[in-house]
Enzyme design. Sequence first.
Site, PDB file in Angstrom:
ATOM      1  N   PHE A 176      10.032  44.102   2.813  1.00 11.62           N
ATOM      2  CA  PHE A 176       8.617  44.048   3.187  1.00 11.62           C
ATOM      3  C   PHE A 176       7.868  43.115   2.248  1.00 11.62           C
ATOM      4  O   PHE A 176       8.328  42.789   1.151  1.00 11.62           O
ATOM      5  CB  PHE A 176       7.990  45.451   3.149  1.00 11.62           C
ATOM      6  CG  PHE A 176       8.007  46.092   1.788  1.00 11.62           C
ATOM      7  CD1 PHE A 176       6.921  45.961   0.928  1.00 11.62           C
ATOM      8  CD2 PHE A 176       9.112  46.816   1.349  1.00 11.62           C
ATOM      9  CE1 PHE A 176       6.934  46.550  -0.328  1.00 11.62           C
ATOM     10  CE2 PHE A 176       9.135  47.409   0.104  1.00 11.62           C
ATOM     11  CZ  PHE A 176       8.044  47.271  -0.744  1.00 11.62           C
ATOM     12  N   CYS A 177       6.692  42.676   2.711  1.00 11.45           N
ATOM     13  CA  CYS A 177       5.815  41.830   1.891  1.00 11.45           C
ATOM     14  C   CYS A 177       4.376  42.082   2.343  1.00 11.45           C
ATOM     15  O   CYS A 177       4.120  42.986   3.137  1.00 11.45           O
ATOM     16  CB  CYS A 177       6.200  40.355   2.019  1.00 11.45           C
ATOM     17  SG  CYS A 177       6.124  39.738   3.715  1.00 11.45           S
ATOM     18  N   THR A 178       3.438  41.302   1.860  1.00  8.29           N
ATOM     19  CA  THR A 178       2.021  41.570   2.115  1.00  8.29           C
ATOM     20  C   THR A 178       1.657  41.502   3.594  1.00  8.29           C
ATOM     21  O   THR A 178       1.088  42.437   4.157  1.00  8.29           O
ATOM     22  CB  THR A 178       1.139  40.591   1.324  1.00  8.29           C
ATOM     23  OG1 THR A 178       1.532  40.596  -0.039  1.00  8.29           O
ATOM     24  CG2 THR A 178      -0.330  40.981   1.437  1.00  8.29           C
ATOM     25  N   GLY A 180       3.915  39.809   6.055  1.00 10.02           N
ATOM     26  CA  GLY A 180       5.075  39.633   6.915  1.00 10.02           C
ATOM     27  C   GLY A 180       5.772  38.297   6.814  1.00 10.02           C
ATOM     28  O   GLY A 180       6.939  38.164   7.174  1.00 10.02           O
ATOM     29  N   ILE A 205       2.642  44.878   4.734  1.00  9.86           N
ATOM     30  CA  ILE A 205       1.954  46.031   4.145  1.00  9.86           C
ATOM     31  C   ILE A 205       0.566  46.219   4.753  1.00  9.86           C
ATOM     32  O   ILE A 205       0.138  47.345   5.029  1.00  9.86           O
ATOM     33  CB  ILE A 205       1.830  45.854   2.618  1.00  9.86           C
ATOM     34  CG1 ILE A 205       3.215  45.722   1.987  1.00  9.86           C
ATOM     35  CG2 ILE A 205       1.070  47.016   1.993  1.00  9.86           C
ATOM     36  CD1 ILE A 205       3.184  45.130   0.585  1.00  9.86           C
TER      37      ILE A 205
END
Length: 330
Positions: A176-178, A180, A205
């Site tokens: 996952f990341c901020t 996508g 996120i």
Amino acid sequence: MSNVVVCALYKFVSLPHFESLREPLLSMMEQAEIKGTLLLASEGINGTVAGTQAAIDALLAWLNNQNGLENIVYKLSFDDEMPFYRTKVKLKKEIVTMGVEGIDPLKVVGTYVKPQDWNALISDPEVILVDTRNDYEVQIGTFKNAINPVTETFREFPDYVKQNLDPAKHKKVAMFCTGGIRCEKSTAYLKEQGFEEVYHLEGGILKYLEEVKQEESLWEGECFVFDNRVAVDHDLKKGQYDQCNACRMPITEAEKLSPAYVQGVSCPHCIDKISDEQRKRFVERERQVNLAKSRNEAHIGSDVNQVIEARRQKKEALRQQSAEKNKAKQ
């Protein structure tokens, strides 16, 4: 009610003539008084901008009318103040820099997982959960039981994978990341390396915080964002962190009480890392910022012509006041 709309957007798409988009896109943003930065590359578009709801709607409509940029992925959040100083459209080699040739999310990518299904996936004991963000982002918030690769930049992520992950051992990997976009590249990279079951959080996120109730959430802490808000809480409101203007690290109110913290110059994270030359430069920059504030002008990123015009109008107003006083005395 918050009246500034913050829009994080991206799309991987082949844009062979991306350079030609820069000027019309910049012009559109300036006319709509949208601030922030958008990146254009042959592989697509990425960035975060802010403006009024009408301005952001106009931008999304404009992008939707450009060949290849239809149905762009975006997330909205809100703030009471404009979180950016400048309006920029940059031409880049990559819209998110991994530095590995041949990684193309348009050809191969991991399995998208909806926010509503994310908890079940990462609760599976067979799943390895990896946070693809940088260490300073992870420090202020991440998902429960997520692995922190302790990277300073996204360029370091491939080395982390080579040294710590094995497709023969790690059968299921979720990332996952901020917003996508980094996961698009990281999952594509893992697939290229032979990992079979690779998953990533669709929308990142920010989308998870938007759609999953806090009482059901497995998110812990705040989410770092790349604008003046520094971080957002589970309600996507500005969080408790400030940012050191010297090293850009997020800092707490407690850290601002440290002797190492000098506004705009240093903080506990960078006090031993900056040179005397850098310190002098930061001191001068902070002086200029304070001077601009005393004149009721924005310093960083201010349009020079706007500043000059503001000064001219102020002088003209003072001249008129003086003339009226002299006339009254006569």
